[in-house]
Design an enzyme around this catalytic site. Sequence first.
Site, PDB file in Angstrom:
ATOM      1  N   GLU B  69      -6.236 -15.256 -11.044  1.00  0.00           N
ATOM      2  CA  GLU B  69      -6.253 -15.879  -9.857  1.00  0.00           C
ATOM      3  C   GLU B  69      -6.996 -17.004  -9.575  1.00  0.00           C
ATOM      4  O   GLU B  69      -6.569 -17.956  -8.463  1.00  0.00           O
ATOM      5  CB  GLU B  69      -7.075 -14.622  -8.689  1.00  0.00           C
ATOM      6  CG  GLU B  69      -6.166 -13.364  -8.594  1.00  0.00           C
ATOM      7  CD  GLU B  69      -6.383 -12.254  -9.891  1.00  0.00           C
ATOM      8  OE1 GLU B  69      -6.958 -12.640 -10.800  1.00  0.00           O
ATOM      9  OE2 GLU B  69      -5.676 -11.433  -9.802  1.00  0.00           O
ATOM     10  N   HIS B 138      -8.842  -1.423  -3.741  1.00  0.00           N
ATOM     11  CA  HIS B 138      -7.619  -1.746  -3.472  1.00  0.00           C
ATOM     12  C   HIS B 138      -7.470  -1.618  -1.672  1.00  0.00           C
ATOM     13  O   HIS B 138      -6.444  -1.977  -1.117  1.00  0.00           O
ATOM     14  CB  HIS B 138      -6.526  -0.935  -3.916  1.00  0.00           C
ATOM     15  CG  HIS B 138      -5.903  -1.444  -5.327  1.00  0.00           C
ATOM     16  ND1 HIS B 138      -6.855  -1.481  -6.435  1.00  0.00           N
ATOM     17  CD2 HIS B 138      -4.970  -2.251  -5.695  1.00  0.00           C
ATOM     18  CE1 HIS B 138      -6.308  -2.008  -7.339  1.00  0.00           C
ATOM     19  NE2 HIS B 138      -5.032  -2.486  -7.041  1.00  0.00           N
TER      20      HIS B 138
END
Lengths: 328, 335
Positions: B69, B138
């Site tokens: 990322e 999440h």
Amino acid sequence: MIKRVHLDHAHMQHLLKAMIRIRRFEAKCVELYQAQKILGFLHLYDGEEAVSVGVMEALTQDDAVIATYREHGQALARGVDPKCLMAEMMGKLNGCCRGRGGSMHFFDRARRFYGGNAIVGGGMPLALGVALADKMQGRSAITACFFGEGAVDEGEFHETLNLASLWRLPILFVCENNLYSMGMAVERAEADIDFVHKASGYRVAGEKVDGMDVVAVESAARNAIDRIRSENEPYFLECRTYRFRAHSMFDAQLYRSKDEVEVWRKKGPIVRFQTWLEANRLIKPEELATIEEEVDKEIAAAVAFAEAGPLEPVSELERFVTMEEVPS
Amino acid sequence: MNAPQATAAATRLTYREACKQALRDALLSDPRVFLMGEDIGRYGGCYAVTKGLLEEFGEERIRDTPLSESAFVGAGVGSAMVGMRPIVEIMTVNFSLLALDQIVNNAVTIPHMSGGQFAIPLVIRMTTGGGRRVAAQHSRSLEGWYAHIPGLRVLTPATVEDARFMLKGALADPNPVIIFEHVMLYNMEGDLPSDMKEVDIAHAKVRRAGRDVSLITYGGSLFKTLQAADALASEGIEAEVIDLRVLRPLDTKSILDSVAKTRRCVIIDEGWRSGSISAEVGMRIAEEGFFELDAPLRRVCSREAPIPYAAHLEDACLPQAATIVAVARELVRPS
């Protein structure tokens, strides 16, 4: 292997002058720091001049540079105007970043100098983007990505080398290995201190070079750039060097001995190159005097420029937080 | 959900399809636009938003990235400095924490710190929010964090029209923009007026007019709030529902206008209460609209815990219509 460095008289003088310029620019910065005209952090490049000077010699103006926070030398060697740099050091509006960045954040769009970056390893992903954008827009430029060996500790190093290799980006990775990340000795931080070996783990070819030898660095960088162009893939240079002074002005240097520093000082890039030139009668005393005099004049002019520079009005503090348009 | 029926002058489509059409439009209209992210290409996108784009636009412009990322967001920043218009997809806001340095220290800092030499016209899309029974790592709603940072524009499309057109506005912005797509909205259907070509990315919007209480919300909580407003209406309480749409810069005027009308306000935010965007909205009302208020400010936020997996716990954690109804009712008609 000295392959493509044409060491004619003018070039030898040019290399020496470029290193002396950095050394004396920073010596002046220390004075101004002690006079409290420069504030904050002052990370000196003293001892590492050959790395930037050698690498920048191999770049063209079309190439791009990603710098570190110890980037006074990188900017000067890239050809950024010492006047704008000194004004930036002093927080003035006529500085290269209007006095907003200071010592650790020089930017110069015209010279494709994409920033000093004060987060170790933080500039490395930017190099991917700059190189990718050049490639996608059909430019054949190289991106020289400078970082210290401390950046190897960071995940960004590994992510960046992997992607550069995977996407075959034209990046010259320049590891300035000065053996300490602040006070952390490299062998206390890294399980494997062979950085060329680490790079090879990402299938990035590379080599070690004596970062105290400006001609060796230039030669290696020229070869590296030829290789990046011919093989269409990145290349890795580990430049072994040493920081003669403290990490910053707040550093008591408890982590290394005075003897160690003295040993390295004797191998210093300027003393070494200059001694070699003198021993081989490649530079005359009066030529050396001229170089020193010219550099001193440049620096005096830079200080005068900075001293005379205005401060950015506080009313403009929020200007450029968001941009009105993308500069072209 | 609560969307009206299609009319002759509108197309019915899902939020997912609207996001995809927006991306396709961007790729067709500007050769500088390219996409980067995890599994956006061959896989078709974790939420199938980018499905088919690789086949249409090729690997150069639809770039699958490794799970790096920081590197691919930073590559977005770097390429934006050098003339490209990258759209970076981070699979979820939770993973954006691994790229925080590139967003906060580079993307939003470089324009100002370089004295205006560089703009960073970068768009980052990411999903946000809970409700899918996928537990704490999440399910976060961290858009309020990003709204803290000067230099960013933070968009939270909650409707099909915003999903379809906010991207166009984001790409026209010379600054970094983050678009938060709430994960529970992708399957939602809505009508897109066929004459609609763009939306503004500066203002909040009144999604339902009312006189008794302002319900201020955004993103995934909008439809829960509209449900709550329906329920309140059946009790004779007319709630005004404000969709913030843009969390930064915050459209304070629309907030104050509504509160000046209703004199009561509940802020609904899937983020946690402490230090949240709801706190910012509330404080702006307190600073600039205090004397308009007839009742204390109220909030419905997520419970202050990591979002749990078990369905009953997750439901209890997140703002729900019933809670919004109860809080608004108590505010308008104190028991």
